[in-house]
Motif scaffolding. Structure first.
Motif, mmCIF file in Angstrom:
data_model
loop_
_atom_site.group_PDB
_atom_site.id
_atom_site.type_symbol
_atom_site.label_atom_id
_atom_site.label_comp_id
_atom_site.label_asym_id
_atom_site.label_seq_id
_atom_site.Cartn_x
_atom_site.Cartn_y
_atom_site.Cartn_z
ATOM 1 N N UNK A 129 0.822 -1.203 0.000
ATOM 2 C CA UNK A 129 0.000 0.000 0.000
ATOM 3 C C UNK A 129 0.860 1.258 0.000
ATOM 4 N N UNK A 130 0.335 2.291 -0.641
ATOM 5 C CA UNK A 130 0.950 3.601 -0.528
ATOM 6 C C UNK A 130 0.411 4.352 0.661
ATOM 7 N N UNK A 131 -0.856 4.037 1.038
ATOM 8 C CA UNK A 131 -1.474 4.729 2.163
ATOM 9 C C UNK A 131 -2.542 3.851 2.785
ATOM 10 N N UNK A 132 -2.549 3.778 4.117
ATOM 11 C CA UNK A 132 -3.605 3.096 4.856
ATOM 12 C C UNK A 132 -3.943 3.951 6.072
ATOM 13 N N UNK A 133 -5.232 4.167 6.282
ATOM 14 C CA UNK A 133 -5.648 4.943 7.455
ATOM 15 C C UNK A 133 -6.875 4.285 8.081
ATOM 16 N N UNK A 168 -1.542 9.263 14.404
ATOM 17 C CA UNK A 168 -0.153 8.845 14.289
ATOM 18 C C UNK A 168 -0.050 7.404 13.840
ATOM 19 N N UNK A 169 1.156 6.829 13.842
ATOM 20 C CA UNK A 169 1.332 5.430 13.448
ATOM 21 C C UNK A 169 0.506 4.499 14.334
ATOM 22 N N UNK A 170 0.031 3.409 13.761
ATOM 23 C CA UNK A 170 -0.817 2.468 14.502
ATOM 24 C C UNK A 170 -0.144 1.990 15.784
ATOM 25 N N UNK A 171 1.168 1.795 15.742
ATOM 26 C CA UNK A 171 1.891 1.319 16.921
ATOM 27 C C UNK A 171 1.733 2.292 18.092
ATOM 28 N N UNK A 172 1.855 3.580 17.816
ATOM 29 C CA UNK A 172 1.733 4.599 18.862
ATOM 30 C C UNK A 172 0.312 4.668 19.403
ATOM 31 N N UNK A 192 0.659 -5.486 6.914
ATOM 32 C CA UNK A 192 2.051 -5.916 7.086
ATOM 33 C C UNK A 192 3.015 -4.759 7.323
ATOM 34 N N UNK A 193 2.529 -3.716 7.960
ATOM 35 C CA UNK A 193 3.421 -2.583 8.220
ATOM 36 C C UNK A 193 2.834 -1.714 9.326
ATOM 37 N N UNK A 194 3.399 -1.833 10.534
ATOM 38 C CA UNK A 194 2.915 -1.059 11.678
ATOM 39 C C UNK A 194 3.025 0.444 11.435
ATOM 40 N N UNK A 195 4.146 0.862 10.892
ATOM 41 C CA UNK A 195 4.419 2.291 10.834
ATOM 42 C C UNK A 195 3.793 2.976 9.631
ATOM 43 N N UNK A 196 3.395 2.213 8.621
ATOM 44 C CA UNK A 196 2.779 2.811 7.436
ATOM 45 C C UNK A 196 1.286 3.056 7.624
ATOM 46 N N UNK A 197 0.692 2.441 8.631
ATOM 47 C CA UNK A 197 -0.743 2.609 8.882
ATOM 48 C C UNK A 197 -0.953 3.780 9.830
ATOM 49 N N UNK A 198 -1.703 4.770 9.375
ATOM 50 C CA UNK A 198 -2.034 5.909 10.225
ATOM 51 C C UNK A 198 -3.341 5.622 10.950
ATOM 52 N N UNK A 199 -3.345 5.827 12.241
ATOM 53 C CA UNK A 199 -4.542 5.633 13.055
ATOM 54 C C UNK A 199 -4.982 6.968 13.637
ATOM 55 N N UNK A 200 -6.282 7.197 13.617
ATOM 56 C CA UNK A 200 -6.865 8.425 14.141
ATOM 57 C C UNK A 200 -7.947 8.047 15.145
ATOM 58 N N UNK A 201 -7.934 8.677 16.310
ATOM 59 C CA UNK A 201 -8.955 8.439 17.332
ATOM 60 C C UNK A 201 -9.734 9.727 17.556
ATOM 61 N N UNK A 202 -11.048 9.635 17.393
ATOM 62 C CA UNK A 202 -11.930 10.788 17.544
ATOM 63 C C UNK A 202 -12.935 10.507 18.655
ATOM 64 N N UNK A 214 -11.891 2.475 7.422
ATOM 65 C CA UNK A 214 -10.593 2.018 6.925
ATOM 66 C C UNK A 214 -10.466 2.428 5.464
ATOM 67 N N UNK A 215 -9.409 3.140 5.142
ATOM 68 C CA UNK A 215 -9.141 3.577 3.770
ATOM 69 C C UNK A 215 -7.743 3.095 3.374
ATOM 70 N N UNK A 216 -7.648 2.456 2.221
ATOM 71 C CA UNK A 216 -6.357 1.918 1.780
ATOM 72 C C UNK A 216 -6.213 2.077 0.277
ATOM 73 N N UNK A 217 -5.019 2.444 -0.142
ATOM 74 C CA UNK A 217 -4.733 2.637 -1.558
ATOM 75 C C UNK A 217 -3.421 1.915 -1.873
ATOM 76 N N UNK A 218 -3.481 0.986 -2.829
ATOM 77 C CA UNK A 218 -2.282 0.219 -3.137
ATOM 78 C C UNK A 218 -2.297 -0.369 -4.525
#
Length: 261
Positions: A129-133, A168-172, A192-202, A214-218
């Motif tokens: 993926x180029x972007x996952x959120x 921030x990153x899913x790990x954080x 397959x990438x902890x740091x490439x996935x952006x997570x937002x909490x509202x 969940x939005x993903x582009x790849x």
């Protein structure tokens, strides 16, 4: 298949009772493991951890990230299969390495409150993926955390409009919200990438349902999944569907055919 249920809260209790009633073909309840055995389990058998590992074929973790960190490696090391619900614990490298180390038992992951992970995993294997959120929106009061200062905690409890708490990153994010962001960890594993996935909490005081977008582009395509779950009455930080996701996973592991995996 004999199943020991680790935890007896909003997830573990419904799972244990369903197993005890024989609602999962091919599986039966070995017992419940509680941090305080004296508190009982509504008449169901309460086991110590050693006893549970001895009796069970599968340990179903329904007790949170701390419990998984303490018990997971012990179960698979003893040759028992382990079903993981609190996937956020795997953001800790030590916990992750302990569970993937060679052992006679196997580790299985439960999708919990979200779907689409199989398609994300397939796309990640195809080219990534180029972007996952993932954007999670929950009732404001349910997102109060011990690390928050008094001012922020009060803002959440008294909120009258939506507030973005973290991005921030899913790990954080999954470390900051251990009871609410296991879904971010699930998406990160699928991608397959902890740091490439952006997570937002509202935090939103007006919502009646927990929302995960969940939005993903790849390489394989562009995806958008939106899930709106009813919160658990017993634990508003979790979704009411999660115990049934656990039961579905147990049914698949018990050898049922024609079950989505």
């Amino acid at each position: 298949m004999r199943v020991a249920v680790l935890g007896f809260g909003g997830i573990g209790a419904p799972v244990a009772h369903a197993l005890a009633r024989g609602e999962v073909p091919g599986a039966e309840l070995a017992g419940v493991v509680r941090r305080d055995p004296a508190s009982g389990a509504d008449g169901l058998a309460v086991l110590g951890l050693d006893e549970a590992v001895e009796r069970a074929d599968l340990v179903a973790e329904c007790a949170g990230q701390r419990a998984l960190a303490e018990v997971g490696a012990r179960a698979v090391g003893a040759g028992r299969d382990l079903l993981v619900v609190s996937m956020g614990a795997l953001a800790d490298d030590a916990v992750f390495e302990a569970l993937v180390a060679p052992a006679p038992g196997r580790v299985h992951l439960c999708a919990g409150a979200i779907g689409g992970l199989d398609l994300l995993a397939a796309s990640a294997r195809m080219g990534g993926f180029g972007q996952v959120r993932i954007t999670t929106t929950k009732a404001a009061a349910s997102l109060v955390q011990p690390w928050m200062d008094a001012g922020l905690a009060r803002r959440l409890r008294e909120a009258t409009e939506p507030l973005e708490l973290m991005r921030g990153p899913a790990r954080k994010v999954t470390r900051a919200f251990p009871r609410s962001a296991n879904v971010a960890a699930a998406v990160a594993f699928a991608a397959r990438d902890w740091d490439a996935v952006e997570a937002v909490v509202v935090a939103d005081p007006s919502v009646e349902r927990t929302s995960h977008v969940i939005e993903a582009h790849g390489t394989a395509g562009d995806y958008r999944f939106e899930i709106r779950n009813r919160p658990s009455e017993r634990n508003p930080a979790s979704s009411a569907v999660v115990p049934f996701a656990v039961l579905h996973a147990i049914e698949a592991l018990a050898g049922r055919t024609m079950v989505f995996r």
